[in-house]
Design a protein around this motif. Structure first.
Motif, PDB file in Angstrom:
ATOM      1  N   SER A 156     -73.744-104.448 -37.751  1.00  0.00           N
ATOM      2  CA  SER A 156     -75.075-104.156 -37.237  1.00  0.00           C
ATOM      3  C   SER A 156     -75.067-102.779 -36.587  1.00  0.00           C
ATOM      4  CB  SER A 156     -75.505-105.225 -36.228  1.00  0.00           C
ATOM      5  OG  SER A 156     -74.578-105.292 -35.153  1.00  0.00           O
ATOM      6  N   GLY A 157     -76.223-102.355 -36.087  1.00  0.00           N
ATOM      7  CA  GLY A 157     -76.312-101.039 -35.470  1.00  0.00           C
ATOM      8  C   GLY A 157     -76.038 -99.925 -36.466  1.00  0.00           C
ATOM      9  N   ALA A 273     -71.919 -96.946 -37.940  1.00  0.00           N
ATOM     10  CA  ALA A 273     -72.187 -98.213 -37.266  1.00  0.00           C
ATOM     11  C   ALA A 273     -71.900 -98.056 -35.781  1.00  0.00           C
ATOM     12  CB  ALA A 273     -71.330 -99.338 -37.853  1.00  0.00           C
ATOM     13  N   GLU A 274     -72.702 -98.702 -34.973  1.00  0.00           N
ATOM     14  CA  GLU A 274     -72.516 -98.647 -33.529  1.00  0.00           C
ATOM     15  C   GLU A 274     -71.137 -99.187 -33.153  1.00  0.00           C
ATOM     16  OE1 GLU A 274     -74.904-100.096 -29.490  1.00  0.00           O
ATOM     17  OE2 GLU A 274     -75.519-100.802 -31.475  1.00  0.00           O
ATOM     18  N   GLY A 275     -70.421 -98.435 -32.340  1.00  0.00           N
ATOM     19  CA  GLY A 275     -69.103 -98.871 -31.902  1.00  0.00           C
ATOM     20  C   GLY A 275     -67.966 -98.377 -32.762  1.00  0.00           C
ATOM     21  N   VAL A 276     -68.273 -97.619 -33.823  1.00  0.00           N
ATOM     22  CA  VAL A 276     -67.235 -97.089 -34.714  1.00  0.00           C
ATOM     23  C   VAL A 276     -67.280 -95.568 -34.672  1.00  0.00           C
ATOM     24  CG1 VAL A 276     -66.295 -97.044 -37.051  1.00  0.00           C
ATOM     25  CG2 VAL A 276     -67.490 -99.077 -36.227  1.00  0.00           C
ATOM     26  N   SER A 277     -66.129 -94.957 -34.468  1.00  0.00           N
ATOM     27  CA  SER A 277     -66.055 -93.503 -34.445  1.00  0.00           C
ATOM     28  C   SER A 277     -66.020 -92.968 -35.867  1.00  0.00           C
ATOM     29  CB  SER A 277     -64.803 -93.044 -33.687  1.00  0.00           C
ATOM     30  OG  SER A 277     -64.656 -91.644 -33.722  1.00  0.00           O
ATOM     31  N   GLY A 278     -66.935 -92.069 -36.183  1.00  0.00           N
ATOM     32  CA  GLY A 278     -66.966 -91.481 -37.521  1.00  0.00           C
ATOM     33  C   GLY A 278     -67.699 -92.358 -38.514  1.00  0.00           C
ATOM     34  N   GLU A 279     -67.805 -91.860 -39.733  1.00  0.00           N
ATOM     35  CA  GLU A 279     -68.566 -92.573 -40.754  1.00  0.00           C
ATOM     36  C   GLU A 279     -67.781 -93.749 -41.315  1.00  0.00           C
ATOM     37  OE1 GLU A 279     -69.481 -89.763 -43.798  1.00  0.00           O
ATOM     38  OE2 GLU A 279     -67.448 -89.694 -44.564  1.00  0.00           O
ATOM     39  N   ILE A 280     -68.516 -94.748 -41.763  1.00  0.00           N
ATOM     40  CA  ILE A 280     -67.901 -95.930 -42.373  1.00  0.00           C
ATOM     41  C   ILE A 280     -68.135 -95.953 -43.881  1.00  0.00           C
ATOM     42  CG2 ILE A 280     -68.045 -97.299 -40.275  1.00  0.00           C
ATOM     43  CD1 ILE A 280     -70.540 -98.653 -41.495  1.00  0.00           C
ATOM     44  N   GLY A 281     -68.884 -94.977 -44.370  1.00  0.00           N
ATOM     45  CA  GLY A 281     -69.131 -94.908 -45.807  1.00  0.00           C
ATOM     46  C   GLY A 281     -70.032 -93.742 -46.124  1.00  0.00           C
ATOM     47  N   LEU A 308     -64.113-100.491 -39.770  1.00  0.00           N
ATOM     48  CA  LEU A 308     -64.920-101.630 -39.340  1.00  0.00           C
ATOM     49  C   LEU A 308     -64.055-102.743 -38.772  1.00  0.00           C
ATOM     50  CD1 LEU A 308     -67.347-101.699 -42.383  1.00  0.00           C
ATOM     51  CD2 LEU A 308     -67.951-101.105 -40.033  1.00  0.00           C
ATOM     52  N   VAL A 309     -62.948-103.014 -39.436  1.00  0.00           N
ATOM     53  CA  VAL A 309     -62.044-104.064 -38.953  1.00  0.00           C
ATOM     54  C   VAL A 309     -61.361-103.630 -37.662  1.00  0.00           C
ATOM     55  CG1 VAL A 309     -59.945-105.352 -39.492  1.00  0.00           C
ATOM     56  CG2 VAL A 309     -61.701-105.050 -41.240  1.00  0.00           C
ATOM     57  N   ASP A 310     -60.945-102.353 -37.597  1.00  0.00           N
ATOM     58  CA  ASP A 310     -60.298-101.860 -36.376  1.00  0.00           C
ATOM     59  C   ASP A 310     -61.232-101.953 -35.172  1.00  0.00           C
ATOM     60  OD1 ASP A 310     -58.014-101.281 -37.798  1.00  0.00           O
ATOM     61  OD2 ASP A 310     -58.520 -99.174 -38.100  1.00  0.00           O
ATOM     62  N   ALA A 311     -62.539-101.772 -35.420  1.00  0.00           N
ATOM     63  CA  ALA A 311     -63.509-101.834 -34.321  1.00  0.00           C
ATOM     64  C   ALA A 311     -63.959-103.257 -34.020  1.00  0.00           C
ATOM     65  CB  ALA A 311     -64.723-100.970 -34.661  1.00  0.00           C
ATOM     66  N   LEU A 313     -65.842-105.221 -35.865  1.00  0.00           N
ATOM     67  CA  LEU A 313     -67.242-105.435 -36.212  1.00  0.00           C
ATOM     68  C   LEU A 313     -67.446-106.473 -37.300  1.00  0.00           C
ATOM     69  CD1 LEU A 313     -68.837-101.869 -36.075  1.00  0.00           C
ATOM     70  CD2 LEU A 313     -68.603-103.584 -34.286  1.00  0.00           C
ATOM     71  N   THR A 314     -66.388-107.098 -37.759  1.00  0.00           N
ATOM     72  CA  THR A 314     -66.525-108.156 -38.764  1.00  0.00           C
ATOM     73  C   THR A 314     -65.895-109.452 -38.234  1.00  0.00           C
ATOM     74  OG1 THR A 314     -64.464-107.446 -39.838  1.00  0.00           O
ATOM     75  CG2 THR A 314     -66.537-106.531 -40.676  1.00  0.00           C
ATOM     76  N   PRO A 315     -66.425-109.977 -37.114  1.00  0.00           N
ATOM     77  CA  PRO A 315     -65.817-111.167 -36.511  1.00  0.00           C
ATOM     78  C   PRO A 315     -65.977-112.393 -37.397  1.00  0.00           C
ATOM     79  CG  PRO A 315     -67.929-110.707 -35.497  1.00  0.00           C
ATOM     80  CD  PRO A 315     -67.636-109.553 -36.417  1.00  0.00           C
ATOM     81  N   HIS A 316     -65.059-113.303 -37.255  1.00  0.00           N
ATOM     82  CA  HIS A 316     -65.118-114.531 -38.038  1.00  0.00           C
ATOM     83  C   HIS A 316     -64.428-115.640 -37.240  1.00  0.00           C
ATOM     84  CE1 HIS A 316     -65.288-117.177 -41.495  1.00  0.00           C
ATOM     85  NE2 HIS A 316     -64.001-117.416 -41.401  1.00  0.00           N
ATOM     86  N   GLN A 317     -65.162-116.721 -37.016  1.00  0.00           N
ATOM     87  CA  GLN A 317     -64.585-117.846 -36.291  1.00  0.00           C
ATOM     88  C   GLN A 317     -63.610-118.601 -37.189  1.00  0.00           C
ATOM     89  OE1 GLN A 317     -67.458-120.596 -34.770  1.00  0.00           O
ATOM     90  NE2 GLN A 317     -65.975-121.791 -33.600  1.00  0.00           N
TER      91      GLN A 317
END
Length: 369
Positions: A156-157, A273-281, A308-311, A313-317
């Motif tokens: 998100s973001g 994406a919010e919370g990620v440094s630099g571009e994600i794509g 994205l994973v380092d930040a 941003l892809t949580p999973h229960q």
């Protein structure tokens, strides 16, 4: 002596749960692309160098880890990007396919050198390419699919930063006529947002491009009268592409951004994406060169999963259910059918904590461990 487990600089192991997060992100992006008609291809990790550097117009031989193939004695290279490989497939193995052809992919890429912002040399890239068109409709579809895919992956973001990669060259050949020898220097000053440098270089006519960079709607307004309206059609195209993205996506415009868009043509975009440094794509339009020299338009996007994973941003229960010894296998199968990951005890002293389980099976039902 190399310490046990030491990896080369820029390489790393992905352990649980990060490895699963990467795989899940790739699956969700590819599933989203598949739902829009993009069929998956899987190019090899390495191929002949000529195939990697000559397929996309304006691309250069950079970021290539080269080696000599002991079988053919020809120079090979590990792919730094998958887009060129998809272009090769479209121009050769799928040249007969009706256009446009929609292809998707996911796999590792290897950069020759890391950067301060991206210390990784190996990254996971996933994306989609629409080959045979680079129209406004095609661009609108590609951007929309990229945003939908990120949303499906739990991101998100999102911010989309649009750019017009070949705008400076187009203006220098037309309304803002400039000596071709000066164009690289002008482009470098624009990249640096160096208004003073542009004035000193006698390129004041390009200053509005620096001043326009920023929020999308405001930037479009500032550029409407620029160069006698020479880029009005491009601005109309950008507005049409951005229109369906919705209020949940932030939009910006940097009309002369070139970093990372070396082979893109009239249109490009970066994803943040919010919370990620630099571009994600990033993505945009480009040209595929066929064996006979014919040029074919295309447009696509790539997403880089590692940031994205380092930040986080892809949580999973994690629904891991500990199944005690001697449990009826049919009960465990029923739990898996309901979406649980079942972990069977193999010794009498095994525990839910040791198996990282959130629940334990008791009396045929899951209860918190």
């Amino acid at each position: 002596m190399i310490p046990p487990g030491l990896l080369p600089e820029g390489f790393r192991d992905r352990l649980p749960p990060e490895a699963e997060a990467i795989a899940r992100l790739v699956r969700r992006v590819l599933d989203t692309a598949a739902a829009h008609g993009y069929e998956r291809v899987s190019p090899p990790l390495a191929e002949f160098e000529a195939g990697l550097v000559g397929r996309l117009k304006s691309t250069r031989a950079q970021d290539l880890l080269r080696f000599v193939d002991p079988v053919s004695q020809r120079t090979m290279a590990v792919r730094p990007d998958i887009t060129a490989q998809v272009g090769r497939i479209a121009a050769t193995r799928m040249a007969h396919h009706p256009r446009p052809v929609r292809l998707a992919y996911g796999g590792s890429v290897l950069k020759l050198k890391a950067t301060q912002l991206r210390p990784e040399r190996e990254m996971m890239q996933v994306g989609a390419e629409l080959i045979g068109l680079d129209s406004v409709a095609a661009a609108r579809e590609i951007v929309s699919v990229a945003i939908e895919a990120l949303g499906a992956a739990g991101v998100s973001g999102i911010t989309v930063d649009f750019t017009l990669p070949n705008l400076v060259e187009t203006l220098a050949q037309g309304p803002l006529a400039a000596d071709p020898v000066r164009v690289p220097a002008i482009r470098a000053l624009l990249d640096a947002k160096d208004a003073g440098g542009l004035s000193a270089a006698g390129a004041e006519a390009f200053l509005p491009l620096v001043e326009a960079a920023g929020p999308f709607e405001a930037a479009i307004r500032r550029l409407r009268g620029f160069a006698g309206g020479a880029i009005a059609s491009r601005l109309d195209a950008l507005e049409a592409i951005a229109a369906p993205l919705g209020a949940g996506v932030a939009l910006t415009l940097d009309p002369t951004e070139r970093h990372g868009f070396e082979y893109q043509s009239w249109f490009g975009f970066s994803l943040f994406a919010e919370g990620v440094s630099g571009e994600i794509g990033r993505g945009g339009s480009y040209t595929i060169v066929h064996e006979d020299g014919r040029e074919e338009p295309a447009i696509g996007f790539s997403i880089y999963c590692d940031p994205l994973v380092d930040a986080g941003l892809t949580p999973h229960q994690r629904k891991r259910l500990f199944v005690p010894m001697d449990t009826d296998p049919a009960i465990a199968a029923k739990m898996r059918a309901e979406g649980w990951v079942t972990v069977a005890a193999l010794t009498a002293d095994d525990t839910p904590a040791a198996q990282i389980c959130s629940h334990i099976l008791k009396d045929g039902a899951p209860v918190p461990a």
